[in-house]
Write an enzyme that holds these catalytic residues in place. Structure first.
Site, PDB file in Angstrom:
ATOM      1  CB  CYS A 119      -1.421  -0.183   1.339  1.00  0.00           C
ATOM      2  SG  CYS A 119       0.077  -0.043   2.579  1.00  0.00           S
ATOM      3  CB  CYS A 127      -2.781  -4.225   0.598  1.00  0.00           C
ATOM      4  SG  CYS A 127      -3.588  -2.738   2.407  1.00  0.00           S
ATOM      5  CE  LYS A 188      -3.572  -3.771   7.583  1.00  0.00           C
ATOM      6  NZ  LYS A 188      -2.877  -3.781   7.740  1.00  0.00           N
ATOM      7  CE  LYS A 241      -2.586  -2.242  11.448  1.00  0.00           C
ATOM      8  NZ  LYS A 241      -1.426  -2.392  10.501  1.00  0.00           N
ATOM      9  CB  SER A 267      -1.022   5.083  13.735  1.00  0.00           C
ATOM     10  OG  SER A 267      -2.412   5.341  13.155  1.00  0.00           O
TER      11      SER A 267
HETATM   12  C1  PBG Z   1      -0.526  -2.082   6.301  1.00  0.00           C
HETATM   13  C2  PBG Z   1      -0.415  -1.384   7.170  1.00  0.00           C
HETATM   14  C3  PBG Z   1      -1.379  -0.086   7.883  1.00  0.00           C
HETATM   15  C4  PBG Z   1      -1.020  -0.655   8.907  1.00  0.00           C
HETATM   16  C5  PBG Z   1       0.172  -1.246   8.838  1.00  0.00           C
HETATM   17  N1  PBG Z   1       0.995  -1.952   8.254  1.00  0.00           N
HETATM   18  C6  PBG Z   1      -1.976   0.488   7.380  1.00  0.00           C
HETATM   19  C7  PBG Z   1      -3.705  -0.324   6.982  1.00  0.00           C
HETATM   20  O1  PBG Z   1      -3.875  -1.405   6.317  1.00  0.00           O
HETATM   21  O2  PBG Z   1      -3.901   0.698   6.123  1.00  0.00           O
HETATM   22  C8  PBG Z   1      -1.467   0.339  10.307  1.00  0.00           C
HETATM   23  C9  PBG Z   1      -0.940   0.397  11.554  1.00  0.00           C
HETATM   24  C10 PBG Z   1      -0.801   2.121  12.529  1.00  0.00           C
HETATM   25  O3  PBG Z   1      -1.934   2.525  12.027  1.00  0.00           O
HETATM   26  O4  PBG Z   1      -0.255   1.891  13.802  1.00  0.00           O
HETATM   27  N2  PBG Z   1       0.646  -1.822   4.967  1.00  0.00           N
END
Ligand code: PBG
Length: 315
Positions: A119, A127, A188, A241, A267
């Site tokens: 991504c 992704c 996830k 996650k 985050s």
């Molecule tokens: C995808 C990825 C994401 C995060 C980690 N790996 C973002 C998404 O799926 O949009 C998010 C991590 C976070 O928000 O701290 N490469």
């Protein structure tokens, strides 16, 4: 036995008694710090865990992390240029590959993990690769993810962490890399808590959303099926996650599987506490420690968290 013979406050009387009888502990040994590597640094005063480092800057940052006792980092990259296939993810002189080559010889003890996803590298921000109908194509994406994982290991990664949520990618990476530990982002979710990450990683999808591959927030049995498949395909560690809104999922996975379990304290979870602390509503350190303790209590062995460096400096 009940009151008055039983008095649970007896063991809460002093700090030492509480320390001796605490069920869940939190140590920097269990934390992984995400790091963003980019062509140019971009500091972030409000969210220090979410800043971009240039390759030379990431070396200096890791020096400090190692001194503080942070045992592991996970690298995310921002390429110079994006394209339809996310080629910046797997090319030999990609940004993550360059960072790995700089870090590997300097820090032999550090556990170097990489996020394996497209991504940040695709022009559309999805992704995987997008087909003519605008759908993210599963099997074509898996091929590119395998290429990415192999290039990370060639450049010095110890552990690869596929985060794309394509079906079958763990088995495909396992076949290509029989000796590399895989942390599978198994459960996830399509979450609104990734906002600050997508700003820093410049990875928001330019059309649509990720609900066609990431999980629906209402599902927990499906999370167990994802974990079942990833374990069968050769994952070494399962991950849930985000963490705090999904503590029940962590507990369900912990109760069902014996693999090590990771949680990603994302985050948005970090930013919420930072914002409340900046507004004077919360004590950041206490709220961070409580958040991370809750994630461990729910069953996580290791935690990916933007607080890893700050936490280590508080000790
Ligand atoms: C995808 C990825 C994401 C995060 C980690 N790996 C973002 C998404 O799926 O949009 C998010 C991590 C976070 O928000 O701290 N490469």
């Amino acid at each position: 036995m009940s009151f008055p013979a039983t008095r649970l406050r007896r063991l809460r009387r002093t700090g030492a008694l509480r320390d001796l009888t605490r069920e869940t502990t939190l140590s920097v040994d269990d934390l992984v710090l995400p790091l963003f590597v980019a062509p140019e640094a971009l500091p972030n005063e409000r969210l220090p865990g979410l800043q971009r480092h240039a390759v030379d800057g990431v070396v200096r940052e890791v020096e400090e992390l190692v001194r503080l006792g942070v045992p592991a980092v996970i690298l995310f990259g921002l390429p110079e240029e994006k394209d339809e296939e996310g080629s910046g993810a797997w090319i030999e002189d990609g940004i993550v590959q360059r960072a790995l080559r700089a870090l590997r010889p300097r820090f032999p003890e550090l556990v170097l993990m990489t996020d394996v996803c497209l991504c940040e590298y695709t022009s559309h921000g999805h992704c995987g690769v997008v087909d003519a109908d605008g759908h993210v194509s599963n099997d074509a994406s898996v091929d590119l993810l395998v290429r990415t994982a192999v290039s990370h290991v060639d450049a010095g990664a110890d552990v690869v962490c596929p985060s794309d949520m394509m079906d079958g990618r763990i088995g495909a990476v396992r076949e290509a890399l029989p000796e590399t530990p895989i942390v599978a982002y198994s459960a996830k979710y399509a979450s609104s808590f990734y906002g600050p990450f997508r700003d820093v990683a410049d990875s928001a999808p330019s059309f649509g959303d990720r609900r066609g591959y990431q999980m629906d927030p209402g599902n927990v049995r499906e999370a167990l099926r994802e974990c079942e498949l990833d374990a069968a395909e050769g994952a070494d560690v399962l991950m849930v996650k985000p963490a705090l809104p999904y503590l029940d999922v962590l507990r369900a996975v912990r109760d069902r599987f014996d693999l090590p379990l990771a949680a990603y304290n994302v985050s948005g979870e970090y930013a919420m506490v930072k914002a409340a602390a900046a507004a004077g509503d919360l004590d950041e350190r206490a709220a961070a420690v409580e958040s991370l303790t809750s994630i461990r209590r729910a069953g996580a062995d290791l935690i990916f968290t933007y607080w890893a460096k700050e936490f280590a400096s508080w000790l």
